[in-house]
Design a protein around this motif. Structure first.
Motif, PDB file in Angstrom:
ATOM      1  N   TYR A 246       1.420   4.409  -3.293  1.00  0.00           N
ATOM      2  CA  TYR A 246       1.302   5.872  -3.331  1.00  0.00           C
ATOM      3  C   TYR A 246       2.154   6.470  -4.448  1.00  0.00           C
ATOM      4  O   TYR A 246       1.805   7.481  -5.036  1.00  0.00           O
ATOM      5  N   LEU A 247       3.297   5.801  -4.732  1.00  0.00           N
ATOM      6  CA  LEU A 247       4.191   6.353  -5.757  1.00  0.00           C
ATOM      7  C   LEU A 247       3.601   6.197  -7.153  1.00  0.00           C
ATOM      8  O   LEU A 247       4.099   6.759  -8.109  1.00  0.00           O
ATOM      9  N   GLU A 248       2.546   5.404  -7.258  1.00  0.00           N
ATOM     10  CA  GLU A 248       1.929   5.182  -8.563  1.00  0.00           C
ATOM     11  C   GLU A 248       0.661   6.013  -8.744  1.00  0.00           C
ATOM     12  O   GLU A 248       0.062   5.995  -9.811  1.00  0.00           O
ATOM     13  N   LEU A 249       0.235   6.709  -7.689  1.00  0.00           N
ATOM     14  CA  LEU A 249      -0.971   7.531  -7.815  1.00  0.00           C
ATOM     15  C   LEU A 249      -0.667   8.731  -8.705  1.00  0.00           C
ATOM     16  O   LEU A 249       0.383   9.348  -8.573  1.00  0.00           O
TER      17      LEU A 249
ATOM     18  N   ARG B  31       0.850  -1.208   0.000  1.00  0.00           N
ATOM     19  CA  ARG B  31       0.000   0.000   0.000  1.00  0.00           C
ATOM     20  C   ARG B  31       0.879   1.249   0.000  1.00  0.00           C
ATOM     21  O   ARG B  31       0.593   2.231  -0.675  1.00  0.00           O
ATOM     22  N   HIS B  32       1.955   1.195   0.783  1.00  0.00           N
ATOM     23  CA  HIS B  32       2.918   2.285   0.881  1.00  0.00           C
ATOM     24  C   HIS B  32       3.513   2.581  -0.498  1.00  0.00           C
ATOM     25  O   HIS B  32       3.513   3.715  -0.965  1.00  0.00           O
TER      26      HIS B  32
ATOM     27  N   VAL C 214      -0.712  22.234  -7.403  1.00  0.00           N
ATOM     28  CA  VAL C 214      -0.319  20.937  -7.947  1.00  0.00           C
ATOM     29  C   VAL C 214       0.156  20.074  -6.785  1.00  0.00           C
ATOM     30  O   VAL C 214       0.916  20.525  -5.939  1.00  0.00           O
ATOM     31  N   ALA C 215      -0.338  18.841  -6.733  1.00  0.00           N
ATOM     32  CA  ALA C 215      -0.027  17.962  -5.603  1.00  0.00           C
ATOM     33  C   ALA C 215       0.374  16.593  -6.115  1.00  0.00           C
ATOM     34  O   ALA C 215      -0.184  16.101  -7.095  1.00  0.00           O
ATOM     35  N   GLY C 216       1.337  15.994  -5.456  1.00  0.00           N
ATOM     36  CA  GLY C 216       1.756  14.644  -5.800  1.00  0.00           C
ATOM     37  C   GLY C 216       1.677  13.751  -4.583  1.00  0.00           C
ATOM     38  O   GLY C 216       1.927  14.201  -3.462  1.00  0.00           O
ATOM     39  N   ALA C 217       1.330  12.483  -4.807  1.00  0.00           N
ATOM     40  CA  ALA C 217       1.336  11.526  -3.697  1.00  0.00           C
ATOM     41  C   ALA C 217       2.780  11.149  -3.389  1.00  0.00           C
ATOM     42  O   ALA C 217       3.630  11.151  -4.273  1.00  0.00           O
ATOM     43  N   LYS C 218       3.051  10.867  -2.118  1.00  0.00           N
ATOM     44  CA  LYS C 218       4.401  10.471  -1.711  1.00  0.00           C
ATOM     45  C   LYS C 218       4.286   9.572  -0.490  1.00  0.00           C
ATOM     46  O   LYS C 218       3.185   9.203  -0.098  1.00  0.00           O
ATOM     47  N   VAL C 219       5.426   9.230   0.094  1.00  0.00           N
ATOM     48  CA  VAL C 219       5.428   8.516   1.369  1.00  0.00           C
ATOM     49  C   VAL C 219       6.252   9.316   2.364  1.00  0.00           C
ATOM     50  O   VAL C 219       6.956  10.259   1.982  1.00  0.00           O
TER      51      VAL C 219
ATOM     52  N   HIS D 189       1.670  16.222   4.078  1.00  0.00           N
ATOM     53  CA  HIS D 189       1.520  15.278   5.189  1.00  0.00           C
ATOM     54  C   HIS D 189       2.178  13.986   4.727  1.00  0.00           C
ATOM     55  O   HIS D 189       2.779  13.986   3.638  1.00  0.00           O
ATOM     56  N   PRO D 190       2.142  12.905   5.505  1.00  0.00           N
ATOM     57  CA  PRO D 190       2.988  11.770   5.115  1.00  0.00           C
ATOM     58  C   PRO D 190       2.806  11.296   3.671  1.00  0.00           C
ATOM     59  O   PRO D 190       3.770  10.832   3.058  1.00  0.00           O
ATOM     60  N   THR D 191       1.604  11.418   3.109  1.00  0.00           N
ATOM     61  CA  THR D 191       1.399  10.859   1.768  1.00  0.00           C
ATOM     62  C   THR D 191       1.032  11.890   0.707  1.00  0.00           C
ATOM     63  O   THR D 191       0.494  11.529  -0.344  1.00  0.00           O
TER      64      THR D 191
END
Lengths: 165, 455
Positions: free
Chosen positions: A142-145, A138-139, B254-259, B228-230
């Motif tokens: 996120y890099l693929e969203l 799942r973690h 503009v926003a990107g998902a991350k970890v 925030h974290p993601t």
């Protein structure tokens, strides 16, 4: 944790999560404090397709380590931690800091003690590899969203990680 | 005058917050068991709505909740009541800002907006209900983790991204804080805010106003960074010169998902899909827009194919020449909350200190917590500044300025820094080295994702 008189309790943008510290991810790509465990994924030193899924439970410090194909780790001898679990713990301390990790795992360390293992009294724990590995996937997902250009007004509550003062 | 704004709090603001605080305190212990004291506080909230269109529903819902029945219908009425109070606080503060800055603001367009298409919201509402019943003190590992399923479902639907991003950030905080009962201090207002926002967004048929295409020159003032974290988001504030001659304040997001392990300057890598936007920020370029969608609330829905970067323009000059007469957008009715106040202002002729600016005998706090590690502005630079382009904000009981750019004198040399100077990578050697090291985190995770995700 107050800023200019406004109490922490009465601030909309009060900080809750301390930003994680940067660390090298090659050996331990994933660490989290979740579901009552310090858990994560450790890359195999010999096989690029294989990872080990390791965890330490909070409170009773139960150890578990298996491959992503659910084979038990050969290095884990009951309550004696394998290198994967040691690497996991080291990465967690690098990422979250020692005090957050000890608080979560409920570890008592003597004043000035910096080695987490000095306070851990390991037991064996049931295999949680499937859950932890699912969490890792799942973690990574996120890099693929896809990115978004939606105005996302609620992010006003989430200022970017603050510069170190 | 700005000094008047800083000295006075509009009438009624403190009283409204007192009612909201009472409700927020009830959420700490949970709505599942309300003692007499908290019941009295909730009844005074109901009393405040006497004579308003919400009066009957608020009184009824609060009565039912005190009696021990906590349903989705009662909770959304409470969330609506809290939002209405803070909407009024927001309006009073915003009109004080507009008065002080001499700013003209458009009115929200009348008429109906198309409702959002149906989303998968039942799971979100049920988790929010469990949280409200248990209260923050009742949040343990299991309840905190209970939001994950709703978040995953929302993330899978691009139309639900707004709620997904909010809920994911909120859930991450609860997970990090669980078990909350052992926490020293609870962010009472913050979590009540996030809970209320999430519940509002989790209703069916939220209005979504249609954007209209606009053309003209976009002059960027600066960028506000959120995380925030993601998620990592860059939100630019700028001035749009329309062919008709109007100058309007607009925003671009503009926003990107991350970890969580991707943070600081390397977070910009998650916005690789927006080279025009990032170079316009880093190089201070004017952008020529043709037919870019603009919402009634002043948000451009960025599309790289409708933007062409042009010559460069200094944001300080832009602000000095054009900001004063720019027309500000109205705030969408549901977004009226004090935390949403982020008004671009240019400050000059102040005395800079470590934590505040002295302006004509009045103190304006610098919001140091909103100085991002993804940019070059440091507290020391702010303290050495002579001009500051920033956002006027309000949190708690005072105003503050969040710097987006500063002009300073360091060792007798002029220095200029903007939050988005590193949008194409750090320009400072030390930061560039750190970014390169941290940036390999992105590569490592992508490699792992490529190898493990599609099994």
């Amino acid at each position: 944790m107050t800023s200019d008189g406004a109490a922490y309790e009465r601030r909309s943008a009060a900080p809750v999560i301390a930003p994680v510290r940067p660390r090298k991810l090659a050996k331990v790509p994933f660490v989290e404090l979740a579901e009552g465990r310090l858990q994560g994924v450790v890359s195999s030193g010999s096989d690029i397709e294989r990872v080990y899924v390791s965890s330490i439970t909070a409170g009773d410090h139960g150890l578990s380590c298996n491959t992503n194909n659910n084979r038990p780790c050969g290095g884990l001898g009951g309550t004696y931690p394998c290198n994967h679990i040691r690497a996991l713990a080291e990465a967690a301390v690098a990422q979250y800091g020692l005090s957050r990790v000890t608080r979560y795992l409920r570890v008592e360390l003597a004043e000035g003690e910096e080695n987490l293992w000095a306070g851990l009294h390991p037991t064996t724990a049931p295999n949680r590899a499937a859950e932890v590995f699912a969490s890792f996937l799942r973690h990574l997902a996120y890099l693929e969203l896809p990115p978004t250009t939606d105005p996302l007004p609620e992010l006003q509550w989430f200022p970017a990680a603050e510069v170190v003062r | 005058m700005l000094t008047d704004l800083l000295r006075d709090t509009p009438a009624g603001v403190d009283a409204a917050w007192a009612l909201v605080d009472g409700f927020d305190d009830a959420l700490v212990h949970g709505l599942g068991r309300i003692d007499e004291e908290r019941a009295a506080v909730l009844e005074s909230l109901a009393a405040a709505f006497t004579g308003s269109p919400l009066a009957g529903r608020v009184a009824d819902s609060i009565g039912k909740i005190i009696a021990g029945t906590v349903t989705d219908e009662h909770l959304i009425v409470l969330a609506g009541a809290r939002s209405a109070l803070l909407g009024a606080v927001h309006d009073a503060l915003l009109s004080a800002v507009d008065g002080a800055a001499g700013r003209t603001r458009e009115a929200w367009p009348a008429g109906t907006a198309a409702p959002e298409p149906g989303l998968l919201l039942a799971g979100t509402r049920s988790w929010l209900r469990e949280l409200a019943i248990a209260g923050w003190h009742g949040v343990d590992h299991e309840l905190a983790a209970g939001g994950a399923q709703a978040v995953q479902a929302l993330l899978a639907d691009p139309a639900a991204r707004r709620l997904a991003v909010l809920l994911d950030g909120f859930a991450a905080e609860l997970r990090a804080a669980a078990p909350v009962a052992t926490l020293d201090r609870v962010p009472v207002r913050r979590w009540a805010d996030l809970w209320t926002r999430a519940l509002l967004l989790a209703q069916d048929g939220l209005p979504r106003p249609e954007p209209t295409p606009v053309s003209g020159r976009l002059l960027l003032l600066g960028a506000d960074l959120h995380e925030h974290p993601t998620v990592f988001r860059a939100q630019a504030h700028g001035l749009l010169e329309t062919p008709g001659g109007d100058v309007r304040l607009v925003r671009v997001s503009v926003a990107g998902a991350k970890v969580d392990t991707i943070s600081g300057p390397s977070a910009w890598r998650m916005l690789a899909a927006f080279p025009v936007f990032r170079s316009a920020l880093a190089e201070h370029r004017i952008v020529e827009l043709s037919g870019m969608p603009l919402t009634p609330g002043g948000d451009l829905i960025w599309d790289e194919s409708l933007a062409v970067p042009g010559e460069s323009a200094d944001p300080f000059t832009t602000a000095r020449v054009r900001l004063g007469a720019a027309i500000a957008p109205p705030v969408p009715p549901l977004d009226r909350h004090p935390v949403m106040l982020a008004e671009p202002i240019l400050l000059e002729g102040y005395t800079a200190g470590e934590e505040a600016f002295e302006l004509g005998g009045v103190r304006l706090t610098v919001d140091l917590a909103r100085l991002p590690s993804a940019g070059p502005i440091t507290p020391a630079l702010v303290a050495a500044s002579t001009a500051c382009l920033g956002l006027l904000r309000r949190d708690g009981d005072h105003w503050s300025v969040q710097p987006l750019a500063v002009q300073a004198t360091v060792r007798k040399k002029p220095v200029v820094a903007h939050t988005a100077d590193w949008s194409l990578g750090p320009t400072d050697a030390k930061a560039a080295k750190a970014e390169a090291a941290a940036g390999t985190a992105v590569d490592v995770l992508r490699e792992r994702a490529g190898r493990l995700l599609r099994k």
